[in-house]
Design an enzyme around this catalytic site. Sequence first.
Site, mmCIF file in Angstrom:
data_model
loop_
_atom_site.group_PDB
_atom_site.id
_atom_site.type_symbol
_atom_site.label_atom_id
_atom_site.label_comp_id
_atom_site.label_asym_id
_atom_site.label_seq_id
_atom_site.Cartn_x
_atom_site.Cartn_y
_atom_site.Cartn_z
ATOM 1 N N PRO A 2 69.617 47.899 76.399
ATOM 2 C CA PRO A 2 71.025 47.598 76.552
ATOM 3 C C PRO A 2 71.541 48.360 77.846
ATOM 4 C CG PRO A 2 70.228 47.837 74.429
ATOM 5 C CD PRO A 2 69.210 48.538 75.267
ATOM 6 N N GLU A 3 72.204 47.756 78.784
ATOM 7 C CA GLU A 3 73.280 48.448 79.821
ATOM 8 C C GLU A 3 74.418 47.720 79.664
ATOM 9 O OE1 GLU A 3 71.048 48.996 83.543
ATOM 10 O OE2 GLU A 3 69.179 49.391 82.501
#
Length: 277
Positions: A2-3
């Site tokens: 997750p970015e």
Amino acid sequence: MPELAEAEFFRKRWHLAARGQKITVVQTHDRAKIFRGTGVPVLRRALTGARFVGSEARAKQMLFRFNGGAWLGVHLGMSGELRAEPPGYTPQKHDHLVLTTKRHALVFTDPRMFGRVQFHRGAEPPSWWTKIAPAILSDAFTAELIASFLRRRARAPIKAVLLMQERFPGIGNWMADEILWRAAIHPARLAGSLSVAETQKLWRECRRVCRLALDTIAGRGDHLPPDLNVNIPRTWLFWHRWAEGGRCPKSCCLLVREEIGGRTTCWSPARQKLTLP
DNA sequence: GTGCTTGTTGGCCA
DNA sequence: GTGGCCAACAAGCA
């Protein structure tokens, strides 16, 4: 995983499933590291019976708002995910938090437990939320701000600087590589060595990659793609960076992978030169 | 078994 | 005090 854009994808997934709904059951893995610094009994009491009224994503984090001034913060760490399952869902080994409504079970799962769940009670959002740096797509993220930050971090490789959340909130390993590749800047260049033109290009590509990643990964408006990455074009570095024998989508040369700034970094030697010609 | 992994933090050192 | 580097955290996968 997750970015910035993945955080928005997962936020939307919970939001679309649960907006306006009342939480009937709260299940937790009470001893999970995920809840470090958070009182799990307080969280359970406050969320049981609360209504989901809104949400927001900033950087790599999400904030879910419930009526009565209850706020749930989620950071997905390295391996966290949010899912919406049917209401009778049985929690699995790595499901640390499950919020059940009449229609769905909202699941937070994270095998590696680098993620984090925080809870706050009050009329205003918590300080750990409001202190997140100005978004890359906001007006506050100016080219001048970036130039002065690069001067302050002059001795660090630009790749490492792009990962600093205090100035580039939401940028992670793959987005940093994507930005440098598009800006044609070698990841090992020292931040202080970039020309004015390169700094400007870096700033522009930061914004462009964030905008494109949000649109393609999280979708526009109320539309949510069926899964992460399904809409990412093959012309992005993204698809080629981990592949053995991966080639640069622009120049077709073999990509290089090496550790820079403590992280595996991928770049195109044809486009990204360490020294100027 | 080995050696990786889209993140963050705290400790060490210059 | 500031800035840069690195190990540690934990689990899964090839």
